[in-house]
Design an enzyme around this catalytic site. Structure first.
Site, PDB file in Angstrom:
ATOM      1  CD  GLU A 155      26.027  39.036 -45.132  1.00 15.77           C
ATOM      2  OE1 GLU A 155      27.206  39.041 -45.535  1.00 15.77           O
ATOM      3  OE2 GLU A 155      25.202  39.901 -45.443  1.00 15.77           O
ATOM      4  CG  HIS A 157      25.164  37.285 -48.978  1.00 13.68           C
ATOM      5  ND1 HIS A 157      25.123  37.179 -50.339  1.00 13.68           N
ATOM      6  CD2 HIS A 157      24.984  38.599 -48.702  1.00 13.68           C
ATOM      7  CE1 HIS A 157      24.913  38.373 -50.865  1.00 13.68           C
ATOM      8  NE2 HIS A 157      24.827  39.255 -49.899  1.00 13.68           N
ATOM      9  CG  ASP A 187      21.727  39.275 -46.985  1.00 14.10           C
ATOM     10  OD1 ASP A 187      22.529  40.224 -46.909  1.00 14.10           O
ATOM     11  OD2 ASP A 187      20.828  39.201 -47.839  1.00 14.10           O
ATOM     12  CG  HIS A 226      22.882  41.948 -43.297  1.00 12.65           C
ATOM     13  ND1 HIS A 226      24.055  41.423 -43.786  1.00 12.65           N
ATOM     14  CD2 HIS A 226      23.237  42.877 -42.385  1.00 12.65           C
ATOM     15  CE1 HIS A 226      25.072  42.008 -43.173  1.00 12.65           C
ATOM     16  NE2 HIS A 226      24.606  42.882 -42.322  1.00 12.65           N
ATOM     17  CD  GLU A 262      23.846  44.102 -46.412  1.00 19.56           C
ATOM     18  OE1 GLU A 262      24.844  43.965 -45.714  1.00 19.56           O
ATOM     19  OE2 GLU A 262      23.398  43.198 -47.143  1.00 19.56           O
TER      20      GLU A 262
END
Lengths: 291, 144
Positions: A155, A157, A187, A226, A262
């Site tokens: 991910e 992030h 994300d 996400h 999310e």
């Protein structure tokens, strides 16, 4: 691959949205009912917290899983898991110990019908640089991912940005290995360009966030995202992330995959607040996607 | 089902030996997060009742019915404290807790490899419980 059957952008939900409330006033079936209400069929689970008896669920639990997915029209998209590098005091996990965790999760994810995995690697610094053995671990896991037909995805992030060296390293690895079984989950928090009301500015924001167009060269490697949200307004706008630009770019470039809600905003302890926020998020996504 | 709070009310009671003497008490805790913890990644500082701290040397930890000392958890990288289960902490305290009101808190957490930082013991100078919201780690509770 079930998750990629129909071209286009599809909606889904990560069970991260429910985490402080899950096992308190809702269970797996409740979360599926909420998804069905919203017409959001794609699912990300955080395997450890969702699979009863993880990492060795009973056959009874797995049968219930399949029955619930079938009944509520749930598409298992992404299986969230962790490769623990700090498993034991005083030393980092070895390649073999990391692989043992990872291969088990690949097999279980595949059996449960997932097509992607959110493969969270251990980090060694505040920039979220993965452990130095990551190439060795992933390379040795690739034959299993291929055999079981699931894509491993770190991910990306915040505070990591889509233009950081880490991303270049991942792309170089994918091209060198010539594999379709390693990619990214981006994300959307990496695009956050306005503060969350009532919160300090996040580290990624201070360093200049990713720009929506930064995602373009990475789209071929992204199987799901996400769809982070921090603050959905009453008129169904996410006030901190430039959703319109991001979604338009993804549509224009013909990206296929799932956007998985999310929620990482405040008041996660409030059931009403979380349910209001997720429904607002899906009103916005439906409008942006033209559903 | 669990209670929202980190410190769980259900399970809070005194413990007795075969002669009926109170030898301590027990209290449940849960992880307010999205995944369980491998026991080797469990970190514990203390249970505190009315200002008195009970540290790992006076406690044992029950997960899925099995009791462990804190040291025993260090090597258990394949035993899970499941997210949907309260861990029961058994505390040695001759005489147990008195009948009536008590202020109960607990400081504990889990190591997460994907979050920067070392994997040492809990920094007790910080009030934060890692990435969990600091809600319900102190409760007013009654011993009957």
């Amino acid at each position: 691959m079930q998750a990629q059957q129909k071209p286009g952008i599809h909606r889904g939900v990560s069970t991260y949205c429910w985490y402080p409330l899950y096992n308190v006033n809702m269970d797996l079936e409740d979360s599926f009912m909420i998804m069905q209400d919203m017409g959001a069929h794609g699912l990300e689970i955080l395997a450890d917290g969702i699979i009863k008896g993880y990492p060795y669920p009973s056959k009874e639990w797995l049968n219930k899983w399949f029955a619930l997915c079938d009944h509520y029209e749930i598409v298992p998209v992404e299986y969230g898991h962790w490769v623990e590098s700090k498993l034991f005091r005083g030393r980092e996990s070895t390649v073999e110990e990391s692989l043992e965790q990872l291969i088990h999760d690949i097999k279980l994810a595949s059996y449960m019908g997932f097509t992607c995995m959110r493969t969270k690697l251990g980090v060694i610094d505040g920039k979220l640089t993965p452990t130095l053995i990551w190439r060795d671990v992933i390379r040795k896991a690739l034959p299993y991912a291929e055999k079981y037909n699931v894509v491993m995805q770190p991910e990306i992030h915040s505070p990591t940005r889509l233009t950081d060296q880490m991303i270049m390293d991942y792309v170089e690895f994918i091209e060198k290995e010539d594999t379709q079984f390693f990619g990214f989950n981006v994300d959307f928090g990496t695009f956050q360009n306005k503060p969350t009301p009532g919160r300090e500015l996040p580290p990624g924001f201070k360093m200049n966030p990713s720009l929506p167009e930064d995602i373009i060269p990475l789209l071929p490697y992204i199987h799901c995202c996400h769809a982070k949200y921090y603050n959905m307004s009453e008129d169904f706008d996410e006030t901190t992330i430039p959703y319109v630009e991001i979604i338009n770019i993804m549509k224009e470039h013909g990206w296929n995959g799932y956007l998985l809600s999310e929620y990482e905003g405040p008041n996660k302890e409030s059931y009403n607040h979380c349910m209001t926020q997720v429904r607002r998020h899906h009103v916005m996504l439906k409008r942006l996607l033209g559903e | 089902m669990l209670e929202y709070e980190g410190v769980q009310y259900k399970g809070f009671r005194n413990l007795y030996n075969e002669d009926g003497e109170a030898i301590g008490f027990q209290v449940g805790i849960r992880l307010i997060t999205y995944r369980g913890a491998w026991l080797s990644q469990f970190r514990f500082a203390y249970v505190e009742v009315d200002g008195e701290k009970y540290r790992a040397d006076r406690c044992t930890f029950v997960v899925s019915g099995v009791e462990y000392t804190y040291e025993e958890t260090f090597t258990l990288g394949r035993v899970k404290w499941p997210l949907d289960e309260a861990m029961i902490i058994r505390v040695k305290k001759p005489g147990g807790l008195s009948q009536g009101n008590h202020t109960v808190s607990a400081l504990y957490g889990e190591v997460a490899s994907y979050i920067p930082g070392d994997a040492g013991e809990i920094d007790e100078t910080r009030t934060s419980h890692g990435h969990s919201e600091a809600i319900g780690f102190t409760r007013e509770m009654i011993i009957v």
